[in-house]
Design an enzyme around this catalytic site. Sequence first.
Site, mmCIF file in Angstrom:
data_model
loop_
_atom_site.group_PDB
_atom_site.id
_atom_site.type_symbol
_atom_site.label_atom_id
_atom_site.label_comp_id
_atom_site.label_asym_id
_atom_site.label_seq_id
_atom_site.Cartn_x
_atom_site.Cartn_y
_atom_site.Cartn_z
ATOM 1 N N GLU A 211 -4.643 -27.947 0.577
ATOM 2 C CA GLU A 211 -4.951 -28.823 -0.555
ATOM 3 C C GLU A 211 -3.831 -28.837 -1.584
ATOM 4 O O GLU A 211 -3.181 -27.821 -1.823
ATOM 5 C CB GLU A 211 -6.234 -28.343 -1.252
ATOM 6 C CG GLU A 211 -7.474 -28.483 -0.406
ATOM 7 C CD GLU A 211 -8.752 -28.122 -1.168
ATOM 8 O OE1 GLU A 211 -8.693 -27.847 -2.390
ATOM 9 O OE2 GLU A 211 -9.809 -28.121 -0.519
ATOM 10 N N ASP B 21 -8.765 -25.696 8.409
ATOM 11 C CA ASP B 21 -8.586 -25.854 6.964
ATOM 12 C C ASP B 21 -8.208 -24.507 6.365
ATOM 13 O O ASP B 21 -8.982 -23.540 6.475
ATOM 14 C CB ASP B 21 -9.912 -26.352 6.368
ATOM 15 C CG ASP B 21 -9.715 -27.125 5.087
ATOM 16 O OD1 ASP B 21 -8.558 -27.370 4.688
ATOM 17 O OD2 ASP B 21 -10.741 -27.509 4.488
ATOM 18 N N GLU C 12 -9.278 -37.649 -1.430
ATOM 19 C CA GLU C 12 -10.696 -37.393 -1.725
ATOM 20 C C GLU C 12 -11.051 -37.836 -3.139
ATOM 21 O O GLU C 12 -10.388 -37.452 -4.119
ATOM 22 C CB GLU C 12 -11.009 -35.894 -1.558
ATOM 23 C CG GLU C 12 -12.463 -35.574 -1.896
ATOM 24 C CD GLU C 12 -12.955 -34.222 -1.403
ATOM 25 O OE1 GLU C 12 -12.216 -33.529 -0.666
ATOM 26 O OE2 GLU C 12 -14.098 -33.866 -1.749
ATOM 27 N N LYS D 44 -4.688 -27.792 7.575
ATOM 28 C CA LYS D 44 -4.739 -28.624 6.363
ATOM 29 C C LYS D 44 -4.692 -27.717 5.146
ATOM 30 O O LYS D 44 -5.266 -26.625 5.171
ATOM 31 C CB LYS D 44 -6.018 -29.466 6.326
ATOM 32 C CG LYS D 44 -6.164 -30.280 5.046
ATOM 33 C CD LYS D 44 -7.327 -31.239 5.098
ATOM 34 C CE LYS D 44 -8.648 -30.642 4.674
ATOM 35 N NZ LYS D 44 -8.693 -30.101 3.292
HETATM 36 O O1 KIV Z 1 -13.331 -28.915 3.810
HETATM 37 C C1 KIV Z 1 -13.611 -30.088 4.080
HETATM 38 O O2 KIV Z 1 -14.641 -30.395 4.690
HETATM 39 C C2 KIV Z 1 -12.684 -31.124 3.629
HETATM 40 C C3 KIV Z 1 -13.097 -32.543 3.811
HETATM 41 C C4 KIV Z 1 -14.071 -32.908 2.764
HETATM 42 C C5 KIV Z 1 -11.931 -33.453 3.834
HETATM 43 O O3 KIV Z 1 -11.659 -30.815 3.130
#
Ligand code: KIV
Length: 292
Positions: A120, A88, A187, A118
């Site tokens: 956002e 992330d 989300e 990932k």
């Molecule tokens: O950082 C995270 O855990 C997330 C999930 C909630 C999808 O982005």
Amino acid sequence: MAVPPAKLPLPELAAMKRRGERIVMVTAYDAPGARFAEDAGVDVILVGDTAAMVVLGHAGTTPVTMDEMLFLTRTVTRAARRPIVIGDMPFGSYQVSDEDAVRNAIRFVKEADVDAVKLEGAGPSASRARAIVEAGVPVMGHVGLTPQSATMLGGFKTQGRSAEAARELVQGALVLQDAGCFAIVLEAVPAPVAAEITHRLEVPTIGIGAGPGCDGQVLVYHDLLGMSEGHLPRFVKRYANLSREIRDALEHYVHDVRAGVFPEEQHTYAMPEDELVRFSGDKGPEREHERG
Ligand code: KIV
């Protein structure tokens, strides 16, 4: 020698959507968590920036740094074999420019061995996603409640509740798909909006607080295991109450040490009798009293 399970190929996620098979994703932040998730049959592990809150003790997700995320992510990729592992991208690692985004996505691949990253948001994030995909790194999108911009969104609130906001969410998801995202997290959006996005996209949607109409679901490890304490969002289902178990176990341990009932014989190493006699003979006269 047992052959390690093969990595789930990324295109398999889209194939699962086409076959109507639900995708299971969970977050993890260390090697045991990754192993437990893999052994349970999880398809995708996200090393989420929620680490900032559930592991590092911050109040929100924005403080976690690239170096901290890379450290945590390495512990997961070391242990996970079959699940696709996604790093992330933390706040600040992709907001400034496409170049920055590509550089940091490549760090996730080279330094933490991830399969994908990932990020956002839609808007400027679509351009970042496109640049990262063009550099050869698969990207998962994330729309709806995007915690890195929670302040701008007015807090941790459900998104897309008006018709106009819902249409913007659909549009954002389509733009991210067009930018090359292989899947999109939805989300905290109303279930009918998530179902419509899922229907309109060819790539899978992974819901968290987005109802049953998504192609897959994700929950935060500490939330689903009951290790997060305090207020939890309504979308969390707790499958265990580990914080209670951990507290009970630690209190028991504290009691046992203080009461002198731990360690017992079974937790203690002995030594051969003759060595003990020789060792006792070595003790200085000032310790004679210990032998009675
Ligand atoms: O950082 C995270 O855990 C997330 C999930 C909630 C999808 O982005």
